[in-house]
Scaffold this active site. Structure first.
Site, PDB file in Angstrom:
ATOM      1  N   ALA A  32      86.815  44.565  55.452  1.00 60.03           N
ATOM      2  CA  ALA A  32      88.046  44.620  55.072  1.00 60.03           C
ATOM      3  C   ALA A  32      87.020  45.652  54.852  1.00 60.03           C
ATOM      4  O   ALA A  32      87.682  47.604  54.386  1.00 60.03           O
ATOM      5  CB  ALA A  32      88.818  44.395  53.839  1.00 60.03           C
ATOM      6  N   GLY A  35      87.088  47.877  57.875  1.00 58.53           N
ATOM      7  CA  GLY A  35      88.252  48.143  58.369  1.00 58.53           C
ATOM      8  C   GLY A  35      88.514  49.322  56.948  1.00 58.53           C
ATOM      9  O   GLY A  35      89.246  50.380  57.967  1.00 58.53           O
ATOM     10  N   ASP A  36      88.266  49.736  56.358  1.00 62.33           N
ATOM     11  CA  ASP A  36      88.396  50.686  55.332  1.00 62.33           C
ATOM     12  C   ASP A  36      87.916  51.657  55.527  1.00 62.33           C
ATOM     13  O   ASP A  36      88.393  53.112  55.664  1.00 62.33           O
ATOM     14  CB  ASP A  36      88.200  50.577  54.005  1.00 62.33           C
ATOM     15  CG  ASP A  36      87.738  51.871  53.163  1.00 62.33           C
ATOM     16  OD1 ASP A  36      89.401  52.274  52.316  1.00 62.33           O
ATOM     17  OD2 ASP A  36      87.008  52.232  52.317  1.00 62.33           O
ATOM     18  N   ALA A  37      86.423  52.156  56.328  1.00 61.16           N
ATOM     19  CA  ALA A  37      85.898  52.826  57.202  1.00 61.16           C
ATOM     20  C   ALA A  37      86.817  53.246  57.682  1.00 61.16           C
ATOM     21  O   ALA A  37      87.074  54.820  58.346  1.00 61.16           O
ATOM     22  CB  ALA A  37      84.659  53.105  57.159  1.00 61.16           C
TER      23      ALA A  37
END
Length: 147
Positions: A32, A35-37
């Site tokens: 995560a 994945g946020d980036a």
């Protein structure tokens, strides 16, 4: 613009060789985190390419999409078209207990957003960024989100 047939992950590994990474050993929160980036860069790219104006305006528009509430709605819209592997990555992230919750975020939205970010981290590290973009496009069309 120079077009390369390599994706970003391949470019990174070309200059910074890495050992074999088993995605199954990474915690959902680590996926995560990445994945946020990944989600953020996709959204920022779309906002930049589809809108003009000052950076402040671009940031404001991107921020309206990169938040737990919107990410949760997008994740829900993606679920019906996710394959079994993608659903597993999403659920793994959604069900992980985080030590904190983002301010201004409902716990359910936060968990669903974490699931989406986990999925995007997984897709990025497995060389499937095209699939991440495809899922996002589907969800945005379902929710009638126009950039």
């Amino acid at each position: 613009m120079n077009v390369s047939s390599k994706n970003l992950l391949e470019e990174i590994h070309a200059f910074f060789p890495a050992g074999n990474l088993d995605l199954r050993t990474l915690s959902p929160l680590k996926l995560a985190y990445l994945g946020d980036a990944v989600f953020d860069i996709i959204i920022r790219t779309l906002v930049l390419e589809h809108n003009g104006g000052a950076v402040k305006h671009l940031h404001s528009q991107a921020s309206s999409l990169v938040n737990a509430g919107t990410q949760a709605r997008l994740a829900t819209a993606m679920l019906p078209v996710m394959n079994e592997e993608e659903q597993g990555a999403y659920r793994h992230g959604r069900n992980t207990k985080a030590s904190s919750v983002a301010k201004n975020a409902d716990i359910h939205d936060y968990r669903n957003a974490t699931g989406l970010e986990t999925l995007f981290g997984y897709l990025y590290l497995s060389g499937q960024t095209g699939r991440a973009v495809e899922l996002l496009k589907h969800a945005m069309e379902e929710l009638h989100i126009i950039i």
